[in-house]
Each structure stands twice: as C-alpha cells, then as structure tokens.
Design a protein around this motif. Sequence first.
Motif, PDB file in Angstrom:
ATOM      1  N   VAL A   3     -11.341 -11.028  -2.005  1.00 41.95           N
ATOM      2  CA  VAL A   3     -11.374 -10.001  -3.044  1.00 41.95           C
ATOM      3  C   VAL A   3     -10.123  -9.137  -2.912  1.00 41.95           C
ATOM      4  N   LYS A   4      -9.422  -8.934  -4.009  1.00 48.92           N
ATOM      5  CA  LYS A   4      -8.202  -8.130  -3.994  1.00 48.92           C
ATOM      6  C   LYS A   4      -8.522  -6.670  -3.713  1.00 48.92           C
ATOM      7  N   TYR A   5      -7.767  -6.084  -2.771  1.00 51.66           N
ATOM      8  CA  TYR A   5      -8.005  -4.688  -2.390  1.00 51.66           C
ATOM      9  C   TYR A   5      -7.656  -3.762  -3.556  1.00 51.66           C
ATOM     10  N   ASN A   6      -8.568  -2.872  -3.899  1.00 49.55           N
ATOM     11  CA  ASN A   6      -8.369  -1.948  -5.031  1.00 49.55           C
ATOM     12  C   ASN A   6      -7.699  -0.673  -4.547  1.00 49.55           C
ATOM     13  N   GLN A   7      -6.402  -0.563  -4.821  1.00 49.84           N
ATOM     14  CA  GLN A   7      -5.644   0.606  -4.369  1.00 49.84           C
ATOM     15  C   GLN A   7      -6.127   1.897  -5.035  1.00 49.84           C
ATOM     16  N   TRP A   8      -6.465   1.819  -6.313  1.00 49.32           N
ATOM     17  CA  TRP A   8      -6.880   3.020  -7.039  1.00 49.32           C
ATOM     18  C   TRP A   8      -8.232   3.527  -6.552  1.00 49.32           C
ATOM     19  N   LYS A   9      -9.113   2.597  -6.207  1.00 51.45           N
ATOM     20  CA  LYS A   9     -10.402   3.006  -5.663  1.00 51.45           C
ATOM     21  C   LYS A   9     -10.222   3.698  -4.315  1.00 51.45           C
ATOM     22  N   ALA A 205      -3.023   0.616   9.203  1.00 53.40           N
ATOM     23  CA  ALA A 205      -3.781  -0.583   9.584  1.00 53.40           C
ATOM     24  C   ALA A 205      -4.688  -1.062   8.459  1.00 53.40           C
ATOM     25  N   THR A 206      -4.792  -0.256   7.404  1.00 54.12           N
ATOM     26  CA  THR A 206      -5.601  -0.616   6.238  1.00 54.12           C
ATOM     27  C   THR A 206      -4.686  -1.156   5.144  1.00 54.12           C
ATOM     28  N   PRO A 207      -5.250  -1.806   4.146  1.00 53.35           N
ATOM     29  CA  PRO A 207      -4.399  -2.366   3.065  1.00 53.35           C
ATOM     30  C   PRO A 207      -3.816  -1.316   2.120  1.00 53.35           C
ATOM     31  N   ILE A 208      -4.228  -0.041   2.230  1.00 55.77           N
ATOM     32  CA  ILE A 208      -3.749   0.968   1.277  1.00 55.77           C
ATOM     33  C   ILE A 208      -2.252   1.212   1.461  1.00 55.77           C
ATOM     34  N   ARG A 209      -1.554   1.313   0.376  1.00 58.26           N
ATOM     35  CA  ARG A 209      -0.109   1.535   0.423  1.00 58.26           C
ATOM     36  C   ARG A 209       0.200   3.011   0.644  1.00 58.26           C
ATOM     37  N   ARG A 210       1.391   3.262   1.145  1.00 59.69           N
ATOM     38  CA  ARG A 210       1.782   4.634   1.479  1.00 59.69           C
ATOM     39  C   ARG A 210       1.769   5.550   0.260  1.00 59.69           C
TER      40      ARG A 210
END
Length: 364
Positions: A3-9, A205-210
């Motif tokens: 499942v693609k990580y939802n950056q906005w969520k 360490a999480t997929p969230i971008r800076r």
Amino acid sequence: MAVKYNQWKALLAMAKASLKAILRSPSAVIFSLGFPLVFILVFGFIGDNGVSVKIGVDKATDTTSYVFQALRKEKTLKLIMDKSAAEMQDDLKKGHLTAIINITKDGAAPACDVKVSTSTASADKIQLFNSILRGVIYQADDKFYPRKSVARIEPMIVLPGRRYKTIDFILPGLLSFSLLSAAVFSTAFLFFNLRQTLVLKRFFATPIRRIYIVLGEALARLVFQVAGAVIILAIGYFAFGFTLVHGWSTFFEMLLLTAFGVVVFMGFGFVVSGIATSESTIPPIANVITLPQFLLAGTFVPVDAFPSWLQPVCRIMPLTYLNDAFRKIAFEGLHLWNIGLELGVITLWGIIVYAVAVRVFRWE
C-alpha cells in the motif's frame, strides 16, 4: 501488493498532534492569545478618553457659578475637590495636578472671577486646560451678553465619515505582533527541541518526507493563530466597536492576511532554530527580531510620530507593512488586491528569510 504511504494523511496526523500540544501549553496560549487580549481590553476600556486633565478646586470656589458647572461637564477635565489646599499645592508642584482654580462671584450672576494657579511641571497640559476654560467663558458670553461680531461663521457642510477610534489603531498592531512573536518563538523552540530530543531523527525512519514534517507543524500553528485572530477580532468588534467596514468580507480578508503573516513570520523561527546553539540562546536571538518591530513598527505609536531619521528604519520592517495592511482593510475598506505595496514587501521579506532558513536550518 504494498500500500502506498499517504503523505497527506501523515501530515494531517502530525498537525493534529502538534495542535493538541500547543493547546496544552500554557505559555503558548498566554503569549499568543492572553497578552494581546489583555492589551486590547485595557485600550478598549480606556477608549478615546485617554487624555485626562486633573484640576484642583479651591475650597473657596463658588460651585453654583455657571463657569464651574460648565467645567464640571467637560469630559476631559477631572475636578479634584476632596483635598486640602496644602495637598493640592504639593500635587501641583509634582505635576499631579495641571492647575488649581478659584472661582468667586463678581457682582450679579453670572459674572465671576476665575483665578488659575499652575506650575512648570504641568506645561504640557496647561494649554489644553486654558483652551477649554476660554471656550466655556466664550459660550457664557454668547449666552448672557450677546454682541455683534466682526465675522459670521456659515454653517459647516458635514460630510459622512467614520470616527477613527483608539481600538481601530491598537487592535491591528497587537494582532500583528502576536502573530510575529508566536510564529518566531514557537517555531524556534519546537524545531530546536525536536532536533535535540532526536525526534526528527526518528521521523527519518518513517516514510514521511521532510517537507511534510514542516508542513504538518506549520499547519498546526496556522490553525491556532487564525483561531486566535477570530477571538481577538470578535472581542474587538462586539465589545469595543472595532471597525470592520464591509462586515463579513472584511473579516475574512483579515483572516487571510493573518494566515499569510504567520507563514512569512515562521521563516524567522526556522532561522532562529537553525542558528541557536542551545535552548537558552533562543529568547535573546528571537527578541532581537521581535522587540525592535514591537517598538518601531507602529504597534502602539504611528510611524510618522518617530523622528524623521528613524522612520526609514521603521519602513524596512515587515511588521510595519502588516500593521498598515490590517488597518487599511479594517478601517479604510480596502481589499487584498488594493494593498499591493504592503503584500509585496511582506512577500519579499518571506523570500529573503526562507532563503536564509534553507541555508542555516539543521535537521540533526
């Protein structure tokens, strides 16, 4: 299938958590909302009656005279009648009283003699009192001893207009400064602490971008400051008659300008958090940015009231233009598209400060 990580969520989750942290912080609520409200309440209750001239009344004064009764009705004057002659003389020397009057009969009413005692300590207000006293006497002359005059004043043509109240000047300045101080201090402390406690490192360490980390924290502060602006504007409008020329449209334009100001001023906070070497160095650095603007950007005193050599310095500061923009929208009835100069200067400051922030900001 992954499942693609939802950056906005993730961004909204961070913003929600950060907003809860802000609301649980007494210092954030007090500095962002408490102090501006206290100042607004103080200036709101003072209103346009800030100038008060205290006049001592001699015990021998004829309080039934026409002149005394007329002076008593003047809102600018505060007549002091409950002190002894020695106390009034002492207050006069110290400048606590502008003058001491003694009104006595001079033949048939309404004729009287008015003796005024003053001191060099009250030189700034004695002219105001003298003009009020002369006006009262001229009115009495016209009423009791009508006479011909060398000139006759034609009735004035009164144009429709709005009265510029004290709250119309003070509230926009306090709103602007609350945005500046909250954006700078809260952003600087937040990202410095996140870096020091290695929370930012854990985020990596999480997929969230800076960029979404920054946007999440910025959104929380944006929501908080706009909500605070709603409270400040509501109290100013309903309690003290703050002018919102076009009603709801002016109100929403003020909120849009609030959001824009917060975004720009957060850039200063990023710069401070980047150059601060310890938590104790953040307040001095932040105060270097905020205090000069608080004093010189027209928050309490119009920029035109400063010496001519200082005004160019005032005109460089971004808070000056945010103050002007708020006042032009709220009182003069201009719209966002009519204040291009103010928005342009604030935008230029935003570009400069974020360019510096990109260079000095540290993630680790």
